[in-house]
Design a protein around this motif. Structure first.
Motif, PDB file in Angstrom:
ATOM      1  N   UNK A  47       0.838  -1.205   0.000  1.00  0.00           N
ATOM      2  CA  UNK A  47       0.000   0.000   0.000  1.00  0.00           C
ATOM      3  C   UNK A  47       0.872   1.254   0.000  1.00  0.00           C
ATOM      4  N   UNK A  48       1.900   1.258   0.849  1.00  0.00           N
ATOM      5  CA  UNK A  48       2.762   2.433   0.940  1.00  0.00           C
ATOM      6  C   UNK A  48       3.602   2.627  -0.319  1.00  0.00           C
ATOM      7  N   UNK A  76      -6.985   1.667   1.036  1.00  0.00           N
ATOM      8  CA  UNK A  76      -6.137   0.462   0.906  1.00  0.00           C
ATOM      9  C   UNK A  76      -5.682  -0.030   2.277  1.00  0.00           C
ATOM     10  N   UNK A  77      -5.359   0.890   3.172  1.00  0.00           N
ATOM     11  CA  UNK A  77      -4.995   0.487   4.536  1.00  0.00           C
ATOM     12  C   UNK A  77      -6.206  -0.071   5.273  1.00  0.00           C
ATOM     13  N   UNK A  78      -7.393   0.456   4.986  1.00  0.00           N
ATOM     14  CA  UNK A  78      -8.619  -0.123   5.552  1.00  0.00           C
ATOM     15  C   UNK A  78      -8.726  -1.592   5.144  1.00  0.00           C
ATOM     16  N   UNK A  79      -8.441  -1.878   3.877  1.00  0.00           N
ATOM     17  CA  UNK A  79      -8.537  -3.256   3.381  1.00  0.00           C
ATOM     18  C   UNK A  79      -7.521  -4.161   4.087  1.00  0.00           C
ATOM     19  N   UNK A  80      -6.319  -3.651   4.315  1.00  0.00           N
ATOM     20  CA  UNK A  80      -5.311  -4.426   5.050  1.00  0.00           C
ATOM     21  C   UNK A  80      -5.815  -4.708   6.460  1.00  0.00           C
ATOM     22  N   UNK A  81      -6.351  -3.694   7.091  1.00  0.00           N
ATOM     23  CA  UNK A  81      -6.870  -3.847   8.445  1.00  0.00           C
ATOM     24  C   UNK A  81      -8.011  -4.869   8.479  1.00  0.00           C
ATOM     25  N   UNK A 120     -11.817  23.048   6.109  1.00  0.00           N
ATOM     26  CA  UNK A 120     -12.434  23.056   7.433  1.00  0.00           C
ATOM     27  C   UNK A 120     -11.985  21.933   8.341  1.00  0.00           C
ATOM     28  N   UNK A 121     -10.785  21.440   8.107  1.00  0.00           N
ATOM     29  CA  UNK A 121     -10.244  20.332   8.904  1.00  0.00           C
ATOM     30  C   UNK A 121      -9.052  20.792   9.711  1.00  0.00           C
ATOM     31  N   UNK A 122      -8.805  20.129  10.823  1.00  0.00           N
ATOM     32  CA  UNK A 122      -7.548  20.300  11.537  1.00  0.00           C
ATOM     33  C   UNK A 122      -6.478  19.533  10.791  1.00  0.00           C
ATOM     34  N   UNK A 123      -5.244  19.908  10.982  1.00  0.00           N
ATOM     35  CA  UNK A 123      -4.135  19.273  10.269  1.00  0.00           C
ATOM     36  C   UNK A 123      -4.160  17.753  10.381  1.00  0.00           C
ATOM     37  N   UNK A 124      -4.500  17.256  11.552  1.00  0.00           N
ATOM     38  CA  UNK A 124      -4.426  15.812  11.775  1.00  0.00           C
ATOM     39  C   UNK A 124      -5.750  15.096  11.520  1.00  0.00           C
ATOM     40  N   UNK A 125      -6.628  15.747  10.773  1.00  0.00           N
ATOM     41  CA  UNK A 125      -7.913  15.136  10.419  1.00  0.00           C
ATOM     42  C   UNK A 125      -7.965  14.733   8.949  1.00  0.00           C
ATOM     43  N   UNK A 126      -6.867  14.826   8.264  1.00  0.00           N
ATOM     44  CA  UNK A 126      -6.819  14.601   6.828  1.00  0.00           C
ATOM     45  C   UNK A 126      -7.342  13.227   6.412  1.00  0.00           C
ATOM     46  N   UNK A 127      -7.114  12.228   7.219  1.00  0.00           N
ATOM     47  CA  UNK A 127      -7.497  10.849   6.861  1.00  0.00           C
ATOM     48  C   UNK A 127      -8.854  10.446   7.445  1.00  0.00           C
ATOM     49  N   UNK A 128      -9.403  11.248   8.325  1.00  0.00           N
ATOM     50  CA  UNK A 128     -10.572  10.841   9.095  1.00  0.00           C
ATOM     51  C   UNK A 128     -11.791  10.451   8.264  1.00  0.00           C
ATOM     52  N   UNK A 129     -12.015  11.118   7.157  1.00  0.00           N
ATOM     53  CA  UNK A 129     -13.204  10.882   6.340  1.00  0.00           C
ATOM     54  C   UNK A 129     -13.306   9.427   5.878  1.00  0.00           C
ATOM     55  N   UNK A 130     -12.161   8.796   5.627  1.00  0.00           N
ATOM     56  CA  UNK A 130     -12.156   7.450   5.056  1.00  0.00           C
ATOM     57  C   UNK A 130     -11.637   6.386   6.010  1.00  0.00           C
ATOM     58  N   UNK A 131     -10.958   6.799   7.046  1.00  0.00           N
ATOM     59  CA  UNK A 131     -10.223   5.850   7.903  1.00  0.00           C
ATOM     60  C   UNK A 131     -11.151   5.048   8.794  1.00  0.00           C
ATOM     61  N   UNK A 132     -10.955   3.712   8.764  1.00  0.00           N
ATOM     62  CA  UNK A 132     -11.686   2.789   9.628  1.00  0.00           C
ATOM     63  C   UNK A 132     -10.758   2.084  10.615  1.00  0.00           C
ATOM     64  N   UNK A 133      -9.485   2.379  10.564  1.00  0.00           N
ATOM     65  CA  UNK A 133      -8.514   1.755  11.449  1.00  0.00           C
ATOM     66  C   UNK A 133      -8.130   2.716  12.532  1.00  0.00           C
TER      67      UNK A 133
END
Length: 133
Positions: A47-48, A76-81, A120-133
């Protein structure tokens, strides 16, 4: 270049193996190889690899293009998880992966803080919309 989380995980496995061999670690306390089986490491590296291949030239891309790359790596990382019964990435690993994504984007001339703020996101929220891990 940002260090892949899988690199540090592999170093942890090797260090634990050395400690076990030296008798300085109680076998009941050894967990790295179980937490990070080679199959998980290889899948994460795949993935990386794909993510890294998409980074060159991204600094001049539109926000939507950058978000598309982030979405692809997160999905893709969600799929690995999911392939590891939802337990591949615990809190520390999640933080490492998110930091790696942020650092990699930054190294390719993306102002992650500004990108996030424009949406409208904080810097560390970039992945939140899609992240399930």
């Amino acid at each position: 270049m940002a260090e892949r989380p899988t690199t540090s995980w592999r170093h942890g496995i090797a260090e634990e193996a050395r400690e076990l061999a030296a008798g300085t670690l109680d076998p009941d306390c050894a967990c790295m190889a179980e937490l990070f089986p080679e199959e998980l490491l290889a899948a994460t590296d795949t993935v990386l690899n794909t993510f890294e291949a998409e980074l060159p030239g991204l600094g001049k891309a539109r926000d939507e293009q950058v978000f598309a790359v982030v979405e692809r790596v997160v999905l893709a990382l969600n799929a690995v998880n999911e392939a590891h019964k939802g337990s591949a990435f615990e809190t520390d690993e999640r933080e490492e992966l998110c930091a790696y994504i942020d650092e990699s984007l930054t190294e390719h001339d993306i102002d992650v803080g500004a990108l996030a703020a424009r949406h409208g996101l904080g810097r560390y929220q970039l992945t939140n919309k899609w992240r399930k891990w």
